[in-house]
Every structure is written in structure tokens, then in C-alpha cells.
Design an enzyme around this catalytic site. Structure first.
Site, PDB file in Angstrom:
ATOM      1  N   LYS A 120       0.810  -1.215   0.000  1.00 43.28           N
ATOM      2  CA  LYS A 120       0.000   0.000   0.000  1.00 43.28           C
ATOM      3  C   LYS A 120       0.846   1.268   0.000  1.00 43.28           C
ATOM      4  CE  LYS A 120      -4.218  -2.095   1.546  1.00 43.28           C
ATOM      5  NZ  LYS A 120      -3.753  -3.500   1.633  1.00 43.28           N
TER       6      LYS A 120
HETATM    7  C1  LIG Z   1      -4.356  -4.568   0.971  1.00 44.73           C
HETATM    8  C2  LIG Z   1      -3.555  -5.817   0.770  1.00 44.73           C
HETATM    9  C3  LIG Z   1      -3.936  -6.807  -0.171  1.00 44.73           C
HETATM   10  C4  LIG Z   1      -5.200  -6.704  -0.999  1.00 44.73           C
HETATM   11  O1  LIG Z   1      -5.129  -5.719  -1.992  1.00 44.73           O
HETATM   12  P1  LIG Z   1      -6.458  -5.140  -2.693  1.00 44.73           P
HETATM   13  O2  LIG Z   1      -6.014  -3.982  -3.458  1.00 44.73           O
HETATM   14  O3  LIG Z   1      -7.391  -4.770  -1.560  1.00 44.73           O
HETATM   15  O4  LIG Z   1      -7.023  -6.245  -3.538  1.00 44.73           O
HETATM   16  C5  LIG Z   1      -3.110  -7.917  -0.333  1.00 44.73           C
HETATM   17  N1  LIG Z   1      -1.995  -8.076   0.424  1.00 44.73           N
HETATM   18  C6  LIG Z   1      -1.600  -7.159   1.339  1.00 44.73           C
HETATM   19  C7  LIG Z   1      -0.380  -7.407   2.132  1.00 44.73           C
HETATM   20  C8  LIG Z   1      -2.369  -5.999   1.539  1.00 44.73           C
HETATM   21  O5  LIG Z   1      -1.976  -5.102   2.477  1.00 44.73           O
END
Ligand SMILES: *Cc1c(COP(=O)(O)O)cnc(C)c1O
Length: 475
Positions: A120
Site C-alpha cells: 500500500k
Molecule cells: C491490501 C492488501 C492486499 C489486498 O489488496 P487489494 O487492493 O485490496 O485487492 C493484499 N496483500 C496485502 C499485504 C495488503 O496489504
């Protein structure tokens, strides 16, 4: 480039106008009026570019209300070797998203080298710089209110810390996060970051955010905003690493690749879908879920059946524990030929707590043409996969990445490189690594002992009134 709502009810908006908001006023999600295309000549030029320059090229195709030189400054400032420095030994941090080859034609694209060790950061760091820039231009301020069970909150705080015009109020469930996660968030000493530990569960935190946002007068008075995963700029920033991964895993632009993506709210893989719509040669988008398999069910059957929060499993890949996928509406808009009336109709059912079924519609036949395949991975699969990759390649992967590796292996195509998006570092999910491998994952040296740093957090009961009072007092 203007932006329209998936539900059609808004006049097209400019990028800066939708940057600070979340949902469109009609309840839809924003998308560009059309997807800009990438020519063969551009693709050839882009292959050689460093990450920040590639990001600028892509941002420029979507943003026409920020001068190019300012956009360049923002991109240069965001994608630095210093910010994304926590890479695997042997990788080059200057790549920003280094590629690790596990076996011939099977790769990991490291997206978790930023300050909070999860993918993120890739988008949130850009958002922080864009917010500061646009707020300064408009002489405005914003108070971001959010709820987190871990990854999102810390990524938002590290992106917004010290940013002028931005204050963050982040609610987290008191005593429910890991010691590492608590330390990451609560040890921040920046004046503009306010951590609030709520005596309750994550759902209580989310309910408070909703209650405060539903108070229109309070919301307007204190300029309450959000940075959740439906934010268009977050999706936009994520498009860049699909291009970067493609260039890293191929030698020429005649080749095709496949990506495997551990999915929750469908934000990450939605960016892959858009990269493909722009003309990036993606043969397959492999969508991996954990036990919460709403999306896997859709891609296998054509039935979208969101669950209630009570029917959402708590798993060892917790950032994929979702009951409905908030970005999914963006893909469905494209699937139904960008007809907002169809989307409105489908989401009338979803918003009322129901489901929809595309089996007897023409759309089901079109599904395959978008390149998606899917699969699901369970706790037992996760343990086996983490062990297998460790034993065969001496590479330690986290639980979310393990889900994507497991499902990727079920969808390999001869002669097409598979790129698995690595979304977090193992140290964030140490308990499961311990269960799989019998040892503690390492962590970057600078993060050793962060659990003993002084922490700043306000603990309070699960009452919206108390949170409002705190916001009012700080503003
Ligand atoms: C948020 C997250 C996801 C999922 O991603 P999306 O964009 O919500 O599909 C997968 N792995 C990790 C480690 C995350 O923090």
C-alpha cells in the site's frame, strides 16, 4: 482527461477535483472517460526508464490539470531509493520494485519495500505528496478520518506524516493489532498524526467513521476526508508497477506476461486490468483469494455474492479478509460495456445486501476476453507454499504472497512468464511464518526494537461523540 462515475450521474470531473474525495455523489466510483492507449513507440521508450520517470509518463496520460514540471517533482520525490529501501538482500533498491526470479519464467515483483513493508506504500506515498500539493494550491486543509486493522492505517500515516494541510485521525481496535503493527503506528511523533485506540473491534472503529461521516454538518465544518482503497489516485499509482514488472520479466515488447495478484478489495488487480486496457501485453490476470472467496466465486461462476461481516473469515492473510470488494464495480463497469444503467441496476441489489447473477446475460461470454482467471488458497495451502518456496529457493514470502504463488502455479501458460506481486514482507505476519518454518522472520535493522519506542495513542470507548470531541479539540 475527465473522470466519470460508474453510475453515470455526475458531470465529468477533473483529476484534482476527485483527488480528495471518495465515492462520487451518486454512490459510484470514478474512472477516466476512456483509457489512454500506449503506442509501440512509447512502450519501446518506456522499457529503459527508471521507476520515477515511468511513473511520470503514466501519470501524464491521466492528469492534465497539474503542470508537467510539478508532476515530475512529485513523482521524483515519491519514488526514491531511500523511501523503498527495505529490499531483499541481493536486490537493488534503486529498482523501487525489484524482480526476484524463483525459477525460470516464475518471478516475484517486490512491492513491499516501502516504510510500512506492505504494497500500500506504493500508492499511498504518492497520494501524500499529491494531497499536499493540491491543498496548498487551493489554500485548503483536510482532516483524514480512517479505521484500520493494520496495513492501511500505517501506510496512510507514513504517507501523510509531516504533510502541510493534512491531519490524520486513525482509529484502531485497542489491543487487537500485533505489537509490531502497534509500534509502527503509535511510535510516530508527528504533530499531524493522531492515533486513537478504540475499546472494541475493527467493526466498531468502522461504525464510528461512518457515524462521523454521516453527520454532514460536522463533516463539512471539519473538512473530513478519507484515503480508502476506492480513491482513484491510488489505483492510478498502482498501474505503474505492472509496466515496470513487464519490462523486468521480458526482453522485447513482442512478449506477453501473466500477473498473479493476492486480492482483497480488488484495487491492486483493477490496476492490472487498466494496464491491460491501455495495451500492455498481459495474457492473463490471475486473481487469488484466501478463504474469503467472493471474487473467486464470481470469476468461476458469474455470480457475485458479497457476504456479511459476520460471514467473513479471520485468516492468516488478514489484508484479504473482505466481505465485499469495494473496487470491483470499476471492472464490472467495463465488463457491461460501460453502461451506467446496468451498473446501477446490479448495485441496487448489492447495496441492499443482495447479490447478482450474470450467468444468463451476454456479459458472461465477455468475461474471458478480459484475461481473468482465479483461484483460492487456504491456511493449509499457505503453510505448504511458504515452506516450499523457502526450501527450494531460500526465499521467505509472506502469507498474502503465498496465496498468489499457490494460485499462480495452477494457471501457468507455456512460454509466458508469470509475475507474482509480492504485497508484504514476512515480518508483518511472523506468527504464521513461525508455524510454517519454525523460525522468526528477519526484519530491517533500523526497525529492530521499534516495539520499545515511546508511543502516542489516545484510548477511548467506542463512542462517535468522543471521537468528534477529540477532532474538534485538535482542529
Ligand atoms: C491490501 C492488501 C492486499 C489486498 O489488496 P487489494 O487492493 O485490496 O485487492 C493484499 N496483500 C496485502 C499485504 C495488503 O496489504
Amino acid at each position: 482527461m475527465k473522470y466519470i462515475s460508474t453510475r453515470g450521474g455526475d458531470t465529468p470531473q477533473s483529476f484534482s477535483d476527485i483527488l480528495l474525495g471518495g465515492l462520487a455523489p451518486d454512490g459510484g466510483l470514478y474512472l477516466p472517460e476512456q483509457y489512454p492507449q500506449v503506442s509501440a513507440a512509447e512502450l519501446a521508450e518506456w522499457r529503459e526508464l527508471p521507476y520515477h520517470a515511468l511513473a511520470l509518463r503514466i501519470l501524464q496520460k491521466y492528469i492534465d490539470d497539474i503542470p508537467a514540471c510539478d508532476l515530475k517533482t512529485l513523482s521524483d520525490r515519491t519514488y526514491t531509493e531511500h523511501t523503498y529501501r527495505w529490499c531483499r538482500p541481493g536486490c537493488d533498491a534503486a529498482d523501487i520494485t525489484p524482480l526476484t526470479t524463483l525459477s525460470p519464467g516464475f518471478h516475484l515483483l517486490e512491492l513491499s519495500n516501502g516504510p510500512t513493508l506492505a504494497f500500500k506504500d506504493m500508492a499511498m506515498q504518492l497520494l501524500g505528496n499529491l494531497f499536499e500539493y493540491v491543498l496548498a494550491k487551493r489554500e485548503e486543509t483536510i482532516n483524514i478520518l480512517g479505521a484500520t486493522s493494520g496495513d492501511t492505517g500505517s501506510a496512510a500515516e507514513y504517507a501523510m506524516r509531516g504533510k502541510k494541510g493534512v491531519r490524520v485521525f486513525m482509529l484502531s481496535p485497542h489491543g487487537k493489532m500485533s505489537a509490531f503493527q502497534r509500534a509502527q503506528m503509535y511510535s510516530l511523533q508527528d504533530e499531524n498524526i493522531v492515533n486513537i485506540a478504540i475499546e472494541g473491534m475493527f467493526d466498531d472503529c468502522q461504525d464510528i467513521v461512518k457515524a462521523v461521516s454521516n453527520d454532514a454538518e460536522f463533516k463539512a465544518r471539519y473538512k473530513i476526508g478519507a484515503v480508502n482503497s476506492i480513491n482513484w489516485a491510488r489505483v492510478l499509482a498502482q498501474i505503474v508497477y505492472y509496466f515496470k514488472g513487464y519490462f523486468a520479466a521480458t526482453r522485447s515488447n513482442n512478449e506477453r506476461v501473466a500477473f498473479s495478484v493476492p486480492s482483497g478489495n480488488f484495487g491492486n488487480i483493477c490496476a492490472g486490468h487498466i494496464a491491460r486496457m491501455m495495451g500492455l501485453p498481459i495474457a492473463r490476470l490471475v486473481m487469488a483469494t484466501n478463504e474469503n472467496d467472493v471474487l473467486d466465486e464470481f470469476f468461476r461462476t458469474g455470480v457475485y455474492r458479497p457476504r456479511g461481516t459476520a460471514d467473513t473469515y479471520v485468516t492468516s492473510s488478514p489484508s484479504m479478509d473482505i466481505s465485499k470488494a469495494s473496487n470491483f464495480e470499476r471492472f464490472v463497469f467495463d465488463l457491461v460495456g460501460r453502461d451506467p444503467a446496468v451498473v446501477r441496476d446490479l448495485w441496487k441489489k448489492v447495496d441492499a445486501g443482495g447479490s447478482f447473477d450474470l450467468r444468463d446475460t451476454p456479459y458472461i461470454a465477455k468475461l474471458a476476453s478480459f484475461g481473468f482467471v482465479s483461484g483460492k488458497s487456504t491456511h493449509a495451502d499457505r503453510l505448504v507454499t511458504i515452506r516450499d518456496v523457502w526450501q527450494k529457493q531460500q526465499v521467505m514470502i509472506d502469507t498474502h504472497t503465498a496465496d498468489a504463488v499457490k494460485v499462480a502455479r495452477e494457471h501457468l501458460m507455456a512460454g509466458v512468464p508469470m509475475i507474482v506481486l509480492e504485497t508484504a514482507q514476512p515480518v508483518k505476519f511472523a506468527e504464521t511464518i513461525q508455524e510454517a518454518l519454525g523460525c522468526e522472520p528477519g526484519r530491517p535493522k533500523e526497525l529492530e526494537g521499534i516495539e520499545s519506542l515511546p508511543q502516542r495513542v489516545e484510548v477511548m470507548p467506542a463512542e462517535a461523540g468522543r471521537v468528534k470531541a477529540l477532532i474538534a479539540a485538535r482542529c
